[in-house]
Design an enzyme around this catalytic site. Structure first.
Site, short mmCIF file in Angstrom:
data_model
loop_
_atom_site.label_atom_id
_atom_site.label_comp_id
_atom_site.label_asym_id
_atom_site.label_seq_id
_atom_site.Cartn_x
_atom_site.Cartn_y
_atom_site.Cartn_z
N HIS A 146 5.24 -17.46 -2.70
CA HIS A 146 6.13 -16.39 -2.23
C HIS A 146 7.49 -16.41 -2.92
O HIS A 146 8.42 -15.77 -2.44
CB HIS A 146 6.32 -16.48 -0.72
CG HIS A 146 5.10 -16.15 0.08
ND1 HIS A 146 4.03 -16.99 0.19
CD2 HIS A 146 4.77 -15.02 0.78
CE1 HIS A 146 3.10 -16.43 0.95
NE2 HIS A 146 3.52 -15.23 1.31
N GLU B 131 -5.19 -6.22 -5.26
CA GLU B 131 -4.11 -5.84 -6.19
C GLU B 131 -4.63 -5.18 -7.45
O GLU B 131 -4.04 -4.22 -7.95
CB GLU B 131 -3.26 -7.07 -6.53
CG GLU B 131 -2.44 -7.60 -5.36
CD GLU B 131 -3.28 -8.33 -4.30
OE1 GLU B 131 -4.42 -8.71 -4.61
OE2 GLU B 131 -2.78 -8.49 -3.17
#
Ligand SMILES: Cc1ncc(C[n+]2csc(CCOP(=O)(O)OP(=O)(O)O)c2C)c(N)n1
Lengths: 379, 334
Positions: free
Chosen positions: B134, B65
């Site tokens: 999540h 990322e």
């Protein structure tokens, strides 16, 4: 139950073997020579371009003087901090001179000299270190990214820029500089990996100056050398004597040319030494002995080049003095301009947070304006 | 007069359409992230973009990322307009260093010389039964960083309009996509996409006179439902959908609260240190004399996002909103 014991399996079970594994890249040509590459004082020196050597010499001398002057300015309170690159000038200068004008430089906080050697105004290059809020120059105009303080974070920027340039069909190369400590950061890994996968035209130059503030290389990595790390990414690693300006220039030049013709990235480790403390605020005696520093002083980049040039009759007393004089002129100019009080406009703080000021920032700007006006009245 | 075929479409499709239109109009727009190519993203939001525009425009990156956002910085420095996808809210954290130290402040530290037009798309929030990491709502972290715009749509129309605006913006935008609304249906025609929505404007989703629910993203439908339910009890609730957390539309919000005299902030991220505290403070500072009761907050609990089997206890639902509305019958000393 084994496969043979499965009912009816003995004759029917015919697994296709997986394809044979082989490495995707032959690691051998990627491996660095274990001995740092040297030119000065070797036979290879004879083949070097005198004009280039003289140019490198002039820049080294100027760079050293710059380091000394900037450090002095910290003592006078004119600079907030200065991370000197004394001893590392060959890396700084040779790196900058290996680039074409259209190429980009991604320097760390220690790489002011590379930016100056690339043509940036010496005062502008010190803007952030002086304690101002902005870089002092337009990165696009000079193709020099802002001096980067968070370690290794400029490396993925260099990869992205080089990748974008290639997508646009421009043969631009990005040179990203980082210290030995910075190679431990995640961004170092991510940048090298992206660059290799994308075959981005990037050259990574690690200046291994022995320490990350106080931490020696042995506590930073267990790798045989930092250049060895290249192999794991699938790019060539090169090891070079970072105090040998001719060698650094040659190795960087090759890597830049390779990147430019689509050959992908290179990781170069320049072995050098930080003669001064980490910054003016650091006490280097706490983590290293004077004897070690002396060994490296004897391997000074300016002396190495000077010896080569004088032995070849390319430089004499007059030439040495001329270089010193030019450096002195630069230093005097730097001193004079840095000694002028900086004029800062507090209202500028709100100017460039967003393209358009938000209503929140407009309110806060009005508040500061009112405070400034009130201060003005009081005076 | 011909009536354009109005097809129901999902927010995910609207977002995909926004990227497709932006890429078709401007060759500088590039999409990159994990699995955004052949797969079309784990939520299929980038579906078809690689096929239509090629892998150079919609790129599967290595799994990193910070690398994704860090290379996007360099791409933007060279004149591209990267749209990066962070696969899930909690997996954007490795990129925070790049976001905060570089993306958010490049314009500032170069005195406008180097704006970074980067859109960071982050699927966020809970309610989809995700396992841990999540379902985070990380908007407060983004809001606390000057230099970033932070927007979040709640409707299919806004998803299109705001994403177009984000990509067109010369500033970095953190674009929070409420993932539990990805597939909620609404009337919207992909053939006649809605207008580009300027960033920074809240919208009154429902007018009312007795109190204002201030909310955004995944909590908007919850508040709409609560408003309907409250009507039965004689509460006429106004619902303000912020759409943009930064910049914050003080004007719309405060105009509403001045009309109604009461306000509840509703969001699913944690209450302590969460966006609601900032919003309540702003409203109080600006509307104190109009307030009949303290500004209340309905937020997620101050706990790590709970496992899917318990998340319904954490997420502020209609009942919790209605309880807060009941508490707006505030009397001094109570
Ligand atoms: C992400 C990050 N962590 C810590 C620091 C603080 N810091 C500044 S310089 C430095 C040492 C860096 O050493 P090295 O990479 O070898 O570069 P050098 O200073 O030797 O040029 C540290 C730890 C920082 N700037 N950024």
């Amino acid at each position: 139950m084994t496969v043979q014991e499965l009912p009816g399996a003995a004759s029917a079970y015919r697994p296709t073997p997986p394809p044979a594994w082989k490495p995707r890249t032959d690691p051998t040509p990627l491996l660095p020579d274990p001995e740092p590459y040297r030119v000065l004082g070797t036979e290879a020196a004879a083949g070097t371009d005198p004009e280039l050597l003289l140019r490198l010499y002039a820049e080294l001398v100027r760079g050293r003087r710059y380091n000394v002057q900037a450090t002095a300015l910290t003592k006078q309170g004119r600079l907030a901090v200065y991370p000197s690159s004394t001893g590392q000038e060959a890396c700084e200068v040779a790196a900058a001179l290996a680039l074409e004008e259209r190429d980009w430089l991604f320097p760390s906080y220690r790489d002011t000299l590379a930016a100056v050697a690339r043509g940036l105004d010496p005062v502008q290059a010190l803007t952030l270190l002086r304690g101002d809020w902005h870089t002092g120059y337009d990165p696009r105009e000079h193709r020099i990214a802002p001096l980067c303080t968070p370690l290794a974070t400029q490396l993925p920027h260099a990869v992205g820029l080089a990748h974008a340039a290639r997508l646009k069909g421009d043969d631009v190369v990005a040179l990203a500089m980082v210290g030995d400590g910075g190679t431990s950061e995640g961004d170092f890994h991510e940048a090298l990996n992206f660059a290799a996968v994308w075959r981005a035209p990037v050259v990574f130059l690690v200046q291994n100056n022995g320490f990350a503030i106080s931490v020696p290389l042995a506590k930073q990595t267990a790798a045989p050398s930092l250049a060895h790390k290249a192999v794991g990414y699938g790019m060539p690693g090169r090891l070079v004597d970072g105090n040998d300006a001719a060698a650094v220039h040659e190795v960087l030049g090759e890597a830049v040319a390779r990147a430019r013709r689509g050959g992908g990235p290179t990781l170069i480790e320049a072995v050098t030494y930080r003669i001064d403390a980490h910054t003016n605020a650091d006490d280097a005696t706490r983590y290293r002995g004077e004897a070690e520093v002396e060994t490296w002083r004897a391997h000074d980049p300016i002396r190495l080049l000077e010896r080569e040039l004088t032995e070849r009759g390319l430089l004499d007393e007059d030439g040495i003095r001329a270089a010193a004089d030019a450096a002195e002129t630069m230093a005097a100019d730097l001193r004079e301009r840095m000694n002028a009080d900086a004029v800062l406009e507090p209202m500028d703080l709100f100017e460039h947070v967003y393209a358009e000021q938000t209503s929140q920032l407009r309110e806060q700007a009005a508040q500061l304006r009112a405070e400034l006006d009130a201060e003005g009245e009081a005076r | 007069m011909t009536t354009a075929a109005v097809k129901p479409a999902s927010m995910a499709q609207a977002l995909q359409r926004a990227m497709r239109d932006a890429m078709a109009e401007d060759p500088a727009v590039h999409v990159l992230g994990e699995d955004v190519g052949a797969l079309g993203g784990v939520f299929r939001v980038t579906d078809g973009l690689a096929k239509e525009f090629g892998e150079d425009r919609c790129t599967d990156t290595p799994l990193a990322e910070a690398g994704i956002l860090g290379t996007a910085v360099g791409m933007a420095m060279y004149g591209l307009r990267p749209v990066v996808e962070m696969q899930f809210d909690a997996f954007a954290y490795p990129a925070f260093e790049q976001l905060i130290s570089h993306v958010a402040r490049m314009r500032n530290r170069t005195r406008g010389g180097m704006p970074l037009p980067i859109t960071v798309r982050v699927p966020y929030g809970g309610g989809i039964g995700g396992v841990e990491h999540h379902s985070d709502s990380s908007e407060a972290y983004y809001m606390a960083t000057p230099g970033l715009h932070v927007v979040t749509p709640s409707t299919v129309d806004d998803a299109y309009g705001l994403l177009r605006a984000a990509i067109a913006s010369d500033d970095p935008v953190v674009f929070l996509e409420p993932k539990r609304l990805y597939w909620s249906k609404a009337q919207w025609s992909p053939d006649a996409p809605s207008a580009v929505e300027p960033i920074g404007r809240a919208v009154v989703r429902r007018t009312g006179r007795s109190a204002t629910l201030i909310t955004y993203g995944p909590s908007v439908p919850v508040c709409m439902e609560a408003a309907e339910a409250a009507a039965a009890e004689g509460w006429d609730l106004e619902v303000v959908d912020l759409r943009s957390l930064v910049p914050f539309d003080d004007e719309t919000v405060c105009a509403s609260v001045r009309r109604t005299g009461r306000a509840v902030v509703v969001h699913e991220s944690t209450g302590f240190g969460g966006p609601g505290g900032e919003i309540a403070a702003r409203v109080t500072e600006r509307c104190f004399h109009h307030l009949e009761a303290p500004v209340l907050r309905v937020a997620g609990f101050d706990i790590p996002y709970p496992p899917p089997m318990l998340e319904r206890h954490h997420l502020p639902g209609v009942d919790r909103v209605l309880d807060a509305v009941a508490r707006l019958q505030w009397e001094a000393g109570s």
